[in-house]
Scaffold this motif. Sequence first.
Motif, PDB file in Angstrom:
ATOM      1  N   THR A 251       0.828  -1.210   0.000  1.00  0.00           N
ATOM      2  CA  THR A 251       0.000   0.000   0.000  1.00  0.00           C
ATOM      3  C   THR A 251       0.860   1.257   0.000  1.00  0.00           C
ATOM      4  OG1 THR A 251      -1.762  -1.156   1.198  1.00  0.00           O
ATOM      5  CG2 THR A 251      -1.806   1.258   1.248  1.00  0.00           C
ATOM      6  N   GLU A 252       1.967   1.219   0.752  1.00  0.00           N
ATOM      7  CA  GLU A 252       2.876   2.365   0.792  1.00  0.00           C
ATOM      8  C   GLU A 252       3.490   2.623  -0.578  1.00  0.00           C
ATOM      9  OE1 GLU A 252       6.783   3.925   3.336  1.00  0.00           O
ATOM     10  OE2 GLU A 252       6.300   1.780   3.251  1.00  0.00           O
ATOM     11  N   ARG A 255       0.862   4.173  -2.757  1.00  0.00           N
ATOM     12  CA  ARG A 255       0.604   5.566  -2.360  1.00  0.00           C
ATOM     13  C   ARG A 255       1.655   6.508  -2.921  1.00  0.00           C
ATOM     14  NH1 ARG A 255       2.778   8.782   1.306  1.00  0.00           N
ATOM     15  NH2 ARG A 255       4.011   7.094   2.244  1.00  0.00           N
ATOM     16  N   GLN A 402       9.757  11.266  -0.263  1.00  0.00           N
ATOM     17  CA  GLN A 402       8.485  10.562  -0.443  1.00  0.00           C
ATOM     18  C   GLN A 402       7.338  11.552  -0.643  1.00  0.00           C
ATOM     19  OE1 GLN A 402       7.970   7.452   2.503  1.00  0.00           O
ATOM     20  NE2 GLN A 402      10.124   6.841   2.363  1.00  0.00           N
ATOM     21  N   ARG A 405       2.599  13.496  -4.200  1.00  0.00           N
ATOM     22  CA  ARG A 405       1.226  13.884  -4.560  1.00  0.00           C
ATOM     23  C   ARG A 405       1.141  15.334  -5.008  1.00  0.00           C
ATOM     24  NH1 ARG A 405      -3.164  16.064  -2.074  1.00  0.00           N
ATOM     25  NH2 ARG A 405      -2.020  16.224  -0.109  1.00  0.00           N
TER      26      ARG A 405
END
Length: 469
Positions: A251-252, A255, A402, A405
């Motif tokens: 999931t990481e 994302r 990281q 987005r």
Amino acid sequence: MDIAGPVPAQDAAAPASARDEMFALLRLAGPLVAANLLQMSIYASDVIFVARLGTQALAAATLGVYLYSVVMFALQGLVGAAAPVIAAELGRRRHAVREVRRSFRMGMWLAVLASLPFMLALAHGRDILLLIGQDAQAAAAADGFLDILLWAMIPAIMASVLRITIAALGRPGWAIGVAAVALGVNLLGNWLLVFGNWGFPAMGLQGAATASVVTSFAMCAAYAVIALTDRRIRRYRLFGNWWRAEWARLTELVRIGVPIAVTLTFEGGLFSAAAFLVGLIGVTEVAAHAIALQIAAVAFQVPFGIAQAATIRVGMGYGARDSVWIGRAGWVALVIGTGFMVLTALAIWVAPRAFVSAYIDVDAAENARVVTLAVQYLAVAAAFQLFDGAQVVAAGVLRGLQDTRVPMILAALGYWVFGFGSAVLLGFPAGLQGVEVWIGLAVGLLAVSILLVWRWSIRARLGLIPRTA
């Protein structure tokens, strides 16, 4: 069972100075740049062989490779999330062997799971090409080409995960060897299967696709052998417990990776749209555009490799919670990446015809119009070299934090509102004969570079830096 353990200090040591960081970055980036250039040679070799089959075959292969490349570029961005995650685990050092293995395993799972639906879509390549208005005969030929080529996707994306992991673990030089072997396999495969040499069947366009599939499997196998035999890499037992799911880790990766994939699609889409706009002007303009863009793409491989290395270096500082290391790694990468593009910009500005001559005979009368237009486009390309280098390295250092987005949103704004919008608003009646499209590309790259470098410069205020350990 997983065997946890600390990673040796030399795997994730903070640099003592900017000079030390520069050398660490260059040791990592150099092989990645060389591998990127070799990868471009693989694509070029495909074009050379297919072009000898005739215009129709070349058109079909171009359409097929375009669809395949769009998907591949996005999927490589998706699994590229493994780079900052693994780098952070190395920076933290605590239980790094186990954590790296888990991230690698889920990266490989993601490569397979994400590829499957796109392979199914490419199996309907003819329908997709007809939907976007392509020639029916070329679309039919491209369909058969894609039916074979799509099988290269899973091994190619898995090879990308292996390359990322092996580079992060301190063995980036292997990427050069694997890319060189892949180039040799691809050349031999095309020679044997496209034209039927040494008793092999002459498969034509399908032979070129088959050669690409064989090349992808060869690359994946070569990296796997390295992971299993290299003394530095094998202690991580990367293929241990390959069946065990780590859903939180998967999931990481999704994302972080989905925004990277979307960002790369936005960027690739802008250049595709630029080609479409130039195509509305005329065939000569398209030829000049393709030459100028290829020259710019070769130069781009250097800051692109630096960006890949910067993601790892910044990611290590991020994992170590060392704000000084983070800042030093990011700024050193930005200076080196942008500085190199200053040199390429000057070279293109001073001698554009010399670069064009690598692709066509600049003294031939029938090429005069193409040469004139290509030189005009390169005048703009010389300017956007700086912006292109800055934006790709800035994106790389932010990925090390990281942070993907918001950069995705900034890329959409810069590329499509400022970049594509500028190309359209300048308009074809202006009589710039395609130059307005290149100005639009420059505006888009300038906007994205400003936005991303600005975000990097205020990273602490935005809370992107972890608390110092």
